[in-house]
Design a protein around this motif. Structure first.
Motif, mmCIF file in Angstrom:
data_model
loop_
_atom_site.group_PDB
_atom_site.id
_atom_site.type_symbol
_atom_site.label_atom_id
_atom_site.label_comp_id
_atom_site.label_asym_id
_atom_site.label_seq_id
_atom_site.Cartn_x
_atom_site.Cartn_y
_atom_site.Cartn_z
ATOM 1 N N ASP A 1 32.302 91.807 45.616
ATOM 2 C CA ASP A 1 31.754 91.254 46.854
ATOM 3 C C ASP A 1 30.959 89.996 46.520
ATOM 4 N N GLY A 2 31.260 88.916 47.219
ATOM 5 C CA GLY A 2 30.608 87.653 46.937
ATOM 6 C C GLY A 2 29.297 87.493 47.678
ATOM 7 N N GLU A 3 28.423 86.725 47.088
ATOM 8 C CA GLU A 3 27.148 86.385 47.736
ATOM 9 C C GLU A 3 26.642 85.064 47.177
ATOM 10 N N VAL A 4 26.316 84.145 48.059
ATOM 11 C CA VAL A 4 25.759 82.852 47.654
ATOM 12 C C VAL A 4 24.493 82.611 48.450
ATOM 13 N N VAL B 1 35.218 86.196 41.799
ATOM 14 C CA VAL B 1 35.399 86.769 40.472
ATOM 15 C C VAL B 1 34.041 87.150 39.895
ATOM 16 N N ASN B 2 33.993 88.320 39.305
ATOM 17 C CA ASN B 2 32.781 88.822 38.674
ATOM 18 C C ASN B 2 32.644 88.183 37.292
ATOM 19 N N GLU B 3 31.707 87.242 37.153
ATOM 20 C CA GLU B 3 31.560 86.523 35.884
ATOM 21 C C GLU B 3 31.107 87.446 34.752
ATOM 22 N N LEU C 1 43.215 82.035 33.281
ATOM 23 C CA LEU C 1 41.837 81.634 32.986
ATOM 24 C C LEU C 1 41.466 80.288 33.607
ATOM 25 N N PRO C 2 42.312 79.249 33.493
ATOM 26 C CA PRO C 2 41.974 77.984 34.160
ATOM 27 C C PRO C 2 41.851 78.131 35.679
ATOM 28 N N LEU C 3 42.663 79.015 36.270
ATOM 29 C CA LEU C 3 42.582 79.229 37.717
ATOM 30 C C LEU C 3 41.254 79.883 38.096
ATOM 31 N N ILE C 4 40.839 80.856 37.295
ATOM 32 C CA ILE C 4 39.558 81.516 37.546
ATOM 33 C C ILE C 4 38.406 80.520 37.413
ATOM 34 N N MET C 5 38.480 79.658 36.406
ATOM 35 C CA MET C 5 37.426 78.669 36.218
ATOM 36 C C MET C 5 37.375 77.692 37.397
ATOM 37 N N ALA C 6 38.549 77.293 37.884
ATOM 38 C CA ALA C 6 38.586 76.393 39.049
ATOM 39 C C ALA C 6 37.902 77.050 40.240
ATOM 40 N N HIS C 7 38.173 78.332 40.453
ATOM 41 C CA HIS C 7 37.536 79.082 41.542
ATOM 42 C C HIS C 7 36.017 79.116 41.370
#
Length: 257
Positions: free
Chosen positions: A180-183, A203-205, A225-231
């Motif tokens: 679950d995201g939260e900003v 994504v859970n870092e 991995l590059p896709l996750i980093m872009a996100h």
């Protein structure tokens, strides 16, 4: 955030679908638009993994808080808010336009019982395909024109990319990397209360950092991995959207207080 379902059961933007037919639409054309006024009240648009590198330069990439958590480009932090369009529906300043938008009002859809048999359809409520259109001629002598074949090819490419995106999401879920995201965004004004945005997946870092070396190596080799980093990098842009909404007076009441 980005969770409202379509009342029609159709994908975002689409209100109806009819198959493109040389009989029914023999003299029809597309309608040229200078912008995308149909996006005026749309705050999130699906994107594919093939677009992540381009999308993350302009929009936050989140995942829908749904059974099928598709990736979305955020154009506003709240339902009904799009901070990238001017009053004429033109992207201002110019930014990358996701393929989902460029495909509209067309899409491939299964009309019969046979799986995998898709037909080129369009949304008649959009007013972008009609007898008096000024754009692409769709049929000549009962046959699809080069323009129609180009539309079909683009829709086919989008479907292929969407399938790859589905496989990417499946991998994320199997590795339990979505949470679950939260900003939380704290305005610059002294004493202003922070705004918290939820209702999406990210994504859970922490879990990403705890993956085994062989898992990370596999993800790097298969391009995940590059896709996750872009996100993850793109999430910082949520603060830019917040600032745009604040400047336009479009923050929700609790954020504007």
């Amino acid at each position: 955030m980005a969770t409202a379902p379509q009342p029609t059961g159709l994908p975002i933007l689409y209100n109806d679908l009819v198959p493109l037919s040389s009989n029914e639409h023999a003299d029809w054309k597309t309608q040229t638009l200078t912008g995308a006024p149909f996006l005026k009240n749309v705050h999130a648009i699906p994107v594919t993994i093939d677009e992540f590198v381009l999308v993350q330069r302009h929009y936050p990439i989140i995942f829908a808080d749904a059974e099928n958590p598709v990736p979305l480009a955020l154009m506003g932090l709240n339902e009904g808010v799009n901070v990238f369009l001017d009053d004429a529906g033109v992207f201002n300043p110019p930014v990358y336009v996701p393929a989902y938008i460029r495909r509209y009002p067309f899409m491939l859809a299964q009309l019969g019982p046979n799986q995998g048999e898709l037909s080129l359809c369009f949304d008649p409520t959009a007013g972008l395909v009609k007898p008096d259109g000024d754009g692409v001629v769709l049929f000549e002598n009962g046959q699809p024109t080069d323009g129609t074949r180009a539309i079909l090819q683009f829709c086919e490419q989008f479907e292929t990319s969407a399938q790859r995106t589905g496989a990417f999401i499946k991998e994320l879920r199997e590795m339990d990397l979505l949470m679950d995201g939260e900003v939380t965004i704290t305005p610059g004004e002294n004493g202003a209360a922070p705004s918290v945005y939820r209702g999406f997946k990210m994504v859970n870092e922490e879990k990403l950092r705890d993956l085994r070396g062989d898992q990370l190596r596999k993800m790097n080799q298969n391009g995940m991995l590059p896709l996750i980093m872009a996100h993850l990098f793109s999430l910082d842009l949520m603060r830019d959207i917040y600032a745009r909404q604040a400047a336009l007076g479009l923050l929700p009441a609790q954020a504007a207080a």
